[in-house]
Scaffold this motif. Sequence first.
Motif, PDB file in Angstrom:
ATOM      1  N   MET A   1       0.717  -1.230  -0.087  1.00  0.00           N
ATOM      2  CA  MET A   1      -0.150   0.081   0.027  1.00  0.00           C
ATOM      3  C   MET A   1       0.884   1.344   0.132  1.00  0.00           C
ATOM      4  O   MET A   1       1.803   1.431   0.762  1.00  0.00           O
ATOM      5  N   SER A  32      -9.202   4.096 -12.730  1.00  0.00           N
ATOM      6  CA  SER A  32     -10.579   3.459 -12.140  1.00  0.00           C
ATOM      7  C   SER A  32     -11.562   3.816 -13.371  1.00  0.00           C
ATOM      8  O   SER A  32     -12.301   3.036 -13.711  1.00  0.00           O
ATOM      9  N   HIS A  48      -7.391   4.206  -7.788  1.00  0.00           N
ATOM     10  CA  HIS A  48      -7.582   3.594  -6.586  1.00  0.00           C
ATOM     11  C   HIS A  48      -9.096   3.654  -6.241  1.00  0.00           C
ATOM     12  O   HIS A  48      -9.649   4.354  -5.346  1.00  0.00           O
ATOM     13  N   GLN A  49      -9.661   2.808  -7.037  1.00  0.00           N
ATOM     14  CA  GLN A  49     -11.175   2.770  -6.896  1.00  0.00           C
ATOM     15  C   GLN A  49     -11.862   3.914  -6.847  1.00  0.00           C
ATOM     16  O   GLN A  49     -12.694   4.281  -5.890  1.00  0.00           O
ATOM     17  N   ALA A  71      -9.392   5.420   1.264  1.00  0.00           N
ATOM     18  CA  ALA A  71      -9.297   4.154   0.405  1.00  0.00           C
ATOM     19  C   ALA A  71      -8.532   3.092   1.181  1.00  0.00           C
ATOM     20  O   ALA A  71      -7.693   3.421   2.013  1.00  0.00           O
ATOM     21  N   ALA A  72      -8.868   1.718   0.791  1.00  0.00           N
ATOM     22  CA  ALA A  72      -8.058   0.912   1.559  1.00  0.00           C
ATOM     23  C   ALA A  72      -6.620   0.335   0.871  1.00  0.00           C
ATOM     24  O   ALA A  72      -5.857  -0.154   1.519  1.00  0.00           O
ATOM     25  N   ASP A  73      -6.456   1.123  -0.277  1.00  0.00           N
ATOM     26  CA  ASP A  73      -5.269   0.517  -0.807  1.00  0.00           C
ATOM     27  C   ASP A  73      -4.208   2.012  -0.830  1.00  0.00           C
ATOM     28  O   ASP A  73      -3.267   1.852  -1.385  1.00  0.00           O
ATOM     29  N   PHE A  74      -4.295   2.759  -0.183  1.00  0.00           N
ATOM     30  CA  PHE A  74      -3.400   3.839  -0.244  1.00  0.00           C
ATOM     31  C   PHE A  74      -3.628   4.491   1.070  1.00  0.00           C
ATOM     32  O   PHE A  74      -4.712   4.712   1.607  1.00  0.00           O
ATOM     33  N   ARG A  75      -2.514   5.201   1.574  1.00  0.00           N
ATOM     34  CA  ARG A  75      -2.652   6.337   2.864  1.00  0.00           C
ATOM     35  C   ARG A  75      -2.342   7.701   2.258  1.00  0.00           C
ATOM     36  O   ARG A  75      -1.460   7.843   1.606  1.00  0.00           O
TER      37      ARG A  75
END
Length: 103
Positions: A1, A32, A48-49, A71-75
């Motif tokens: 991530m 996306s 990222h969605q 988002a769950a896939d980046f901070r």
Amino acid sequence: MPDYNVQPLVGVGPVSLGMSQGAVREVMPPLSSSLPFRGQLPPEDYFHQNAFHVCYSGTPPTVEYIELSHAADFRAVYREIDVFATPAEEVAAFVSRDASYDE
């Protein structure tokens, strides 16, 4: 991530204000979705969605602004603070030490 560093008035992660649409697409993961230029609407790209939104203006299109959603896939990180894991008031107070903003 990945961690994307938020830099007020500069950009987020590898995306900088004023960057070309082609350059953004080279440094970001696959799209996306994308909205093409339609009348008065500027072109937009979503990564990222759809949580990393880049809006363009001008000809050729360059980054006008960037919007982020949790988002769950980046901070999203501002000076080691996880933006979406910290209360908004704390983030705003911390950022206001470095950059002004319109409350």
